[in-house]
Design an enzyme around this catalytic site. Structure first.
Site, PDB file in Angstrom:
ATOM      1  N   CYS A   2      -9.041  -0.869  -0.341  1.00 47.72           N
ATOM      2  CA  CYS A   2      -7.678  -0.984   0.151  1.00 47.72           C
ATOM      3  C   CYS A   2      -7.657  -0.432   1.567  1.00 47.72           C
ATOM      4  CB  CYS A   2      -6.694  -0.215  -0.731  1.00 47.72           C
ATOM      5  SG  CYS A   2      -4.988  -0.340  -0.153  1.00 47.72           S
ATOM      6  N   GLU A 104      -5.806  -8.036   1.368  1.00 46.69           N
ATOM      7  CA  GLU A 104      -7.244  -8.246   1.353  1.00 46.69           C
ATOM      8  C   GLU A 104      -7.560  -9.500   2.164  1.00 46.69           C
ATOM      9  OE1 GLU A 104      -9.310  -6.169   0.376  1.00 46.69           O
ATOM     10  OE2 GLU A 104      -8.481  -5.002  -1.284  1.00 46.69           O
TER      11      GLU A 104
END
Length: 225
Positions: A2, A104
């Site tokens: 992340c 992402e």
């Protein structure tokens, strides 16, 4: 992993999702409004101290004095409880990042397409985190990291790691000083949302620039945009 996420709702919505009532919490209906949160910035972090819950702005990144590289921003749930770097934080610095989703990048030939990942019902998310407590004190670059888990099913096509997102009912026990490190490890293994609870869509490549903010960062767009 992340490396970028969104935290745009107001404090009250996050607290309501948790069912939390604590007279030490600062309630605020004004949206946080951060659609492109980057490492190295201060992030609202939910933590417990003196038997009360608090939401403090804390540096996203962790690098103790002996660490001579860039501050780390993630910690693997499989190794954080026992590793040299993160074991003390796992024992005494558990926290939670209220969030609305994360980003992402998926490889598409020589290019990368960003995706926004969020709860299928658009509910608030609660990322497990660990850091240098107490969180109301400045510790230079000893802030916090987001705990990650393996994306074993359904999300591996975007990235093989994802934030460890706790079920709302598990948050207070995760934060409690009375929760043992061993029990915290059980919570990480048993009380995380499964991949099937998430949805994702492509977003603008402008999210790659941390100066770009605003609701358009999380809006669905064509993959070729």
């Amino acid at each position: 992993m992340c490396g970028r996420f969104a935290q745009y709702r107001c404090r009250d919505e996050y607290f309501d999702a948790l069912g939390i009532e604590d007279d030490q919490l600062v309630y605020d209906p004004e949206p946080v409004g951060r659609y492109n949160v980057a490492p190295g910035t201060r992030v609202l972090l939910l933590n417990m101290r003196d038997e009360h819950l608090h939401l403090d702005p804390v540096f996203w990144g962790y690098g103790p004095e002996w660490w001579h590289k860039q501050p780390l921003i993630n910690a693997r749930s499989e190794t954080a409880p026992t590793g040299r770097m993160f074991k003390p934080l796992w024992q005494h610095g558990r926290a939670v990042v209220p969030a609305d989703g994360w980003f992402e990048w998926k490889k598409a030939g020589t290019r990368k397409q960003p995706y926004f990942i969020y709860h299928q019902h658009r509910e608030p998310l609660f990322f497990a985190a660990i850091g240098k407590a107490p969180f109301d004190k400045a510790h230079a670059k000893e802030g916090f990291v987001i705990v990650t888990a393996a994306s074993n099913r359904g999300m591996v096509d975007i990235h093989d790691r994802r934030p460890l997102v706790l079920r709302p009912e598990a948050v207070e026990e995760w934060l409690s000083a009375e929760t043992s490190p061993e029990r915290a490890q059980q919570i990480a293994e048993q009380a995380a949302l499964p991949e099937s609870d998430f949805r994702w869509h492509p977003v603008t490549k402008k999210v790659g620039n941390t100066h770009n903010q605003g609701e358009e960062m999380v809006a669905e767009t064509a993959e070729s945009d």
